[in-house]
Design an enzyme around this catalytic site. Structure first.
Site, short mmCIF file in Angstrom:
data_model
loop_
_atom_site.label_atom_id
_atom_site.label_comp_id
_atom_site.label_asym_id
_atom_site.label_seq_id
_atom_site.Cartn_x
_atom_site.Cartn_y
_atom_site.Cartn_z
N HIS A 267 -16.11 21.16 18.07
CA HIS A 267 -15.04 21.77 18.89
C HIS A 267 -15.46 21.85 20.36
O HIS A 267 -14.93 21.12 21.17
CB HIS A 267 -14.61 23.16 18.38
CG HIS A 267 -14.22 23.17 16.95
ND1 HIS A 267 -13.22 22.38 16.44
CD2 HIS A 267 -14.71 23.88 15.87
CE1 HIS A 267 -13.10 22.59 15.14
NE2 HIS A 267 -13.99 23.49 14.76
N ASP A 318 -12.07 18.11 9.82
CA ASP A 318 -12.30 19.55 9.72
C ASP A 318 -11.60 20.22 8.54
O ASP A 318 -12.06 20.12 7.42
CB ASP A 318 -11.92 20.19 11.07
CG ASP A 318 -12.43 21.62 11.22
OD1 ASP A 318 -13.08 22.12 10.29
OD2 ASP A 318 -12.18 22.24 12.27
ZN LIG Z 1 -15.28 23.27 10.87
#
Ligand SMILES: [Zn+2]
Length: 448
Positions: A267, A318
């Site tokens: 991220h 993810d």
């Molecule tokens: Zn993650």
């Protein structure tokens, strides 16, 4: 065995009449301007397989279950409560069944390897299974069944927030101290040693879950293997970090630890310009998960500044709410367009955006998983062919076709997929999809 491609995207660019020879899962030779040989698979357009740098396989089973608005504002943190409830319900058989179909779907989308950020370790009551790596073994089995390349990233998780705060009850299946984690890591390395080409890295979950002393221990345990960590995903995480130590997470990490090319920071959404440039200069990979970051309302990664500073990135699915190489790259670019109110933000000047995104994510993704990417000698024999007969796109070639894949067609344009030299996907479908789908459905019926 050999594959002949009328056009193929090599590291140096598009080439005609390309013959690839595969041996023991790797690309043994690449020759251009060659006619096909007897026995060659004959294909039209080939591009390199993509690494998926960040997956939590079990969350695939949650797709569609967290899209209802609650009585108050829904955030990442309310989503996480749903995810924890789900995590507590998954047993070993369910974990394997969900992961196996997920990995088949990844292959169908053009992902030929996956970094599984694996934090579901223990039985639902929080006690370790008799085999401490029981659930890691299920991930390895799912990778073997589907044929996807695996970099297993056992996750270290010991605390509930910055400064070594106590974990919550919902986190009990994730927790280890360093000695037990070292045993889990040893068992995982043994399990993975039976899977050709697979490797084990490790993953401190986040700065919320590991203290400074624990991070030092984990870096020593990793050696030069891949180290992945969530960082700076949510604004609240930045605020909590500032309240704890007066520094933002990326600043804190870069000041204390030798972050380098074997690191992948997942991220890294909320960074100051100095942090963005600082991270780019470390040589680490930013593990971007654009669809999940959009789904969770995380924020927008500072891609333009990071790229201008020479930063490397890969993409990951993810939460696995949607699986697509093209879809992740498209969402990455669209978030930048919405943020800057411009078009073609990520492309090099004058170049194709689809090509620029694909080239960068292939290289960064392979680096993050500890391997090599691209159609080159010595790299894994990971190849994706695109459907040149699709009437909507048959008039396009080379970079225009990549742009159409990324921005228009998505998964529908993926035709064949080879992972480590074995053709797993034909006509866009994984060869074992029916059996894997039946096993997935049975697992979901048990979880219902
Ligand atoms: Zn993650």
């Amino acid at each position: 065995m050999g594959v002949h491609l009328r056009r193929a995207l090599l590291p140096e660019g598009w080439a005609s009449d390309v013959r690839l020879d595969f041996s023991e899962g790797l690309i043994a030779s690449v020759a251009t301007g060659q006619p096909p040989q007897d026995g060659d698979a004959r294909e039209a357009v080939g591009v390199p397989g993509m690494a998926n740098v960040h997956s939590h396989a079990f969350q695939r089973a949650m797709a569609g279950l967290a899209e209802q608005r609650g009585p108050s504002t829904d955030t990442f943190w309310t989503w996480r409560e749903t995810m924890y409830r789900f995590a507590l319900a998954m047993g070993p058989a369910e974990t394997e069944a969900v992961a196996a179909l997920l990995y088949a779907e990844m292959l169908e989308a053009g992902f030929t390897s996956v970094g599984e950020f694996h934090y579901l370790h223990h039985a639902p009551d929080g006690t370790p299974y008799h085999n401490i790596a029981e659930l890691a073994d299920r991930i390895v089995a799912a990778a073997a069944t589907s044929g996807i390349g695996l970099t297993l990233l056992p996750v270290f998780y010991a605390h509930g927030n910055f400064g070594g705060a106590a974990p919550s009850a919902g986190q009990r299946r994730f927790l280890n101290d360093i000695p037990r984690f070292a045993r889990l890591l040893d068992s995982s390395r043994l399990s993975v040693s039976f899977l050709p080409g697979a490797r084990v890295g490790l993953a401190p979950h986040s700065l919320r879950a590991a203290t400074e002393a624990e991070l030092s221990d984990l870096i020593a345990l990793a050696g030069d293997a891949p180290i992945h960590m969530h960082i700076a995903e949510q604004v609240r995480e930045i605020d909590d970090s500032l309240a704890w130590c007066g520094e933002r997470p990326v600043t804190w990490l870069l000041r204390r630890f030798p972050v380098g090319a074997n690191w992948c920071l997942i991220h890294a959404t909320h960074m100051t310009p100095d942090e963005t440039i600082g991270l780019a200069r470390t040589g680490a990979v930013a593990g971007l998960c654009p669809i999940t970051e959009g789904n969770l309302g995380d924020g927008i990664f500072p891609a333009r500044l990071f790229r201008n500073a020479g930063g490397a990135f890969g993409v990951g699915s993810d939460s696995n709410v949607q699986i697509g190489v093209a879809a992740e790259l498209r969402q990455l670019e669209y978030a930048q367009r919405l943020s800057h109110r411009e078009r073609n933000v990520v492309a090099e000047s004058g170049g194709s955006t689809g090509r620029s995104l694909l080239d960068s994510a292939v290289a960064g993704g392979a680096q993050a998983l500890g391997g090599q990417g691209g159609l080159r000698v010595g790299a894994p024999a990971d190849l994706v062919t695109l459907d040149s007969n699709n009437p909507l796109y048959a008039h396009l070639s080379d970079d225009r076709l990549l742009d159409a894949w990324v921005f228009s067609a998505g998964n529908a344009l993926v035709d064949g997929v080879w992972a480590r030299g074995v053709k797993r996907v034909e006509n866009g479908r994984h060869r074992d999809r029916p059996a894997l789908a039946a096993r997935f459905a049975a697992a979901m019926a048990r979880l219902a």
